[in-house]
Design a protein around this motif. Sequence first.
Motif, PDB file in Angstrom:
ATOM      1  N   VAL A  19      41.742  33.279  29.777  1.00 51.96           N
ATOM      2  CA  VAL A  19      42.791  34.185  29.281  1.00 51.96           C
ATOM      3  C   VAL A  19      43.276  35.055  30.436  1.00 51.96           C
ATOM      4  O   VAL A  19      42.482  35.645  31.157  1.00 51.96           O
ATOM      5  N   LEU A  20      44.583  35.111  30.603  1.00 54.09           N
ATOM      6  CA  LEU A  20      45.175  35.938  31.662  1.00 54.09           C
ATOM      7  C   LEU A  20      45.336  37.357  31.144  1.00 54.09           C
ATOM      8  O   LEU A  20      46.436  37.813  30.805  1.00 54.09           O
ATOM      9  N   GLY A  21      44.228  38.071  31.083  1.00 55.65           N
ATOM     10  CA  GLY A  21      44.210  39.425  30.528  1.00 55.65           C
ATOM     11  C   GLY A  21      44.942  40.446  31.365  1.00 55.65           C
ATOM     12  O   GLY A  21      45.357  41.486  30.842  1.00 55.65           O
ATOM     13  N   VAL A  22      45.134  40.179  32.647  1.00 54.01           N
ATOM     14  CA  VAL A  22      45.824  41.140  33.515  1.00 54.01           C
ATOM     15  C   VAL A  22      47.286  41.313  33.108  1.00 54.01           C
ATOM     16  O   VAL A  22      47.906  42.316  33.454  1.00 54.01           O
ATOM     17  N   LEU A  23      47.829  40.350  32.371  1.00 56.31           N
ATOM     18  CA  LEU A  23      49.210  40.447  31.921  1.00 56.31           C
ATOM     19  C   LEU A  23      49.358  41.408  30.739  1.00 56.31           C
ATOM     20  O   LEU A  23      50.475  41.816  30.414  1.00 56.31           O
ATOM     21  N   HIS A  24      48.233  41.735  30.103  1.00 58.67           N
ATOM     22  CA  HIS A  24      48.242  42.636  28.952  1.00 58.67           C
ATOM     23  C   HIS A  24      47.144  43.682  29.106  1.00 58.67           C
ATOM     24  O   HIS A  24      46.111  43.617  28.439  1.00 58.67           O
ATOM     25  N   PRO A  25      47.354  44.661  29.983  1.00 62.06           N
ATOM     26  CA  PRO A  25      46.312  45.681  30.191  1.00 62.06           C
ATOM     27  C   PRO A  25      46.118  46.535  28.933  1.00 62.06           C
ATOM     28  O   PRO A  25      47.037  46.715  28.138  1.00 62.06           O
ATOM     29  N   ARG A  26      44.909  47.053  28.771  1.00 66.90           N
ATOM     30  CA  ARG A  26      44.535  47.912  27.644  1.00 66.90           C
ATOM     31  C   ARG A  26      44.807  47.245  26.293  1.00 66.90           C
ATOM     32  O   ARG A  26      45.210  47.887  25.334  1.00 66.90           O
ATOM     33  N   THR A  27      44.617  45.941  26.245  1.00 68.30           N
ATOM     34  CA  THR A  27      44.813  45.183  25.016  1.00 68.30           C
ATOM     35  C   THR A  27      43.494  44.511  24.639  1.00 68.30           C
ATOM     36  O   THR A  27      42.841  43.912  25.490  1.00 68.30           O
ATOM     37  N   LEU A  59      48.802  33.300  23.515  1.00 67.73           N
ATOM     38  CA  LEU A  59      48.261  34.069  24.633  1.00 67.73           C
ATOM     39  C   LEU A  59      48.423  33.293  25.937  1.00 67.73           C
ATOM     40  O   LEU A  59      48.283  32.068  25.953  1.00 67.73           O
ATOM     41  N   PRO A  60      48.714  33.994  27.014  1.00 65.36           N
ATOM     42  CA  PRO A  60      48.839  33.293  28.302  1.00 65.36           C
ATOM     43  C   PRO A  60      47.466  32.851  28.795  1.00 65.36           C
ATOM     44  O   PRO A  60      46.545  33.652  28.890  1.00 65.36           O
ATOM     45  N   LEU A  61      47.347  31.573  29.097  1.00 66.95           N
ATOM     46  CA  LEU A  61      46.082  31.004  29.542  1.00 66.95           C
ATOM     47  C   LEU A  61      46.261  30.371  30.918  1.00 66.95           C
ATOM     48  O   LEU A  61      47.290  29.759  31.197  1.00 66.95           O
ATOM     49  N   ALA A  62      45.252  30.498  31.753  1.00 60.36           N
ATOM     50  CA  ALA A  62      45.278  29.845  33.062  1.00 60.36           C
ATOM     51  C   ALA A  62      45.177  28.331  32.888  1.00 60.36           C
ATOM     52  O   ALA A  62      45.742  27.571  33.659  1.00 60.36           O
ATOM     53  N   ALA A  63      44.455  27.905  31.869  1.00 61.76           N
ATOM     54  CA  ALA A  63      44.290  26.483  31.561  1.00 61.76           C
ATOM     55  C   ALA A  63      43.759  26.374  30.140  1.00 61.76           C
ATOM     56  O   ALA A  63      43.198  27.334  29.609  1.00 61.76           O
ATOM     57  N   LEU A  64      43.957  25.234  29.543  1.00 66.58           N
ATOM     58  CA  LEU A  64      43.305  24.964  28.269  1.00 66.58           C
ATOM     59  C   LEU A  64      41.862  24.575  28.561  1.00 66.58           C
ATOM     60  O   LEU A  64      41.514  24.233  29.690  1.00 66.58           O
ATOM     61  N   PHE A  65      41.029  24.610  27.550  1.00 61.44           N
ATOM     62  CA  PHE A  65      39.649  24.169  27.720  1.00 61.44           C
ATOM     63  C   PHE A  65      39.202  23.463  26.453  1.00 61.44           C
ATOM     64  O   PHE A  65      39.798  23.621  25.392  1.00 61.44           O
ATOM     65  N   CYS A  66      38.183  22.671  26.585  1.00 62.74           N
ATOM     66  CA  CYS A  66      37.621  21.992  25.414  1.00 62.74           C
ATOM     67  C   CYS A  66      36.114  21.952  25.550  1.00 62.74           C
ATOM     68  O   CYS A  66      35.564  22.090  26.641  1.00 62.74           O
ATOM     69  N   GLY A  67      35.458  21.760  24.432  1.00 62.26           N
ATOM     70  CA  GLY A  67      34.014  21.638  24.412  1.00 62.26           C
ATOM     71  C   GLY A  67      33.619  20.209  24.105  1.00 62.26           C
ATOM     72  O   GLY A  67      34.213  19.561  23.244  1.00 62.26           O
TER      73      GLY A  67
END
Length: 147
Positions: A19-27, A59-67
Motif C-alpha cells: 500500500v502506498l500510504g505516503v500518498l495519504h498521510p494521517r489516514t 487504494l494505490p498499490l505498488a503491486a498486487l499480491f497473492c497468497g
Amino acid sequence: GVLERSREQLLRQTCEAVVLGVLHPRTAISLVLQVLSDAGSLLSCCLNAACMALLDAGLPLAALFCGVTCALQPDGTILLDPTARQEQEARAILTFAIASSERKVLMTTTKGSCSVEEMQQCLAAAQRAADTIFQFYRDSVRRRYSK
C-alpha cells in the motif's frame, strides 16, 4: 488467540509492503476479514481476499499480491492449495505472499520441516501458480467494471 494474532501480523506486514500510504498521510486503513469456514489454505485465502479488497477500494498499490499455500507430502510431492485434511497429513506447509511485479516474495511462513531444495521447489511452484491467481484478479476486475 496466538494463531489468529500471528496470521493478522503476517497479513498486516504484507499489506503495508504494497500500500502506498505516503500518498495519504494521517489516514487509517482498516481491513476486516471474517473467516466463515476453513477448508484449508486459510492464510493464502486471507491474503487473496485482502488484495482484492484493497484493489476494490481503489487504494494505490505498488503491486498486487497473492497468497499460495504448498503442502509437502511425506513422499516429497508438492500439493498446491491443500485441503485441511491434506495439511494435517503433510510433512510441511509453506505459504508465500508473491507480488505481481517480478514475482518477488513478500512474505513466507512455514510449519514443519523441509530441506532448502524442497523449499525452493515449493517457491517455484508457488510463483507459477501466482500467474493463474493474477489472471483471476484481472478477469474479476474486468467482469466487475464492464457492467
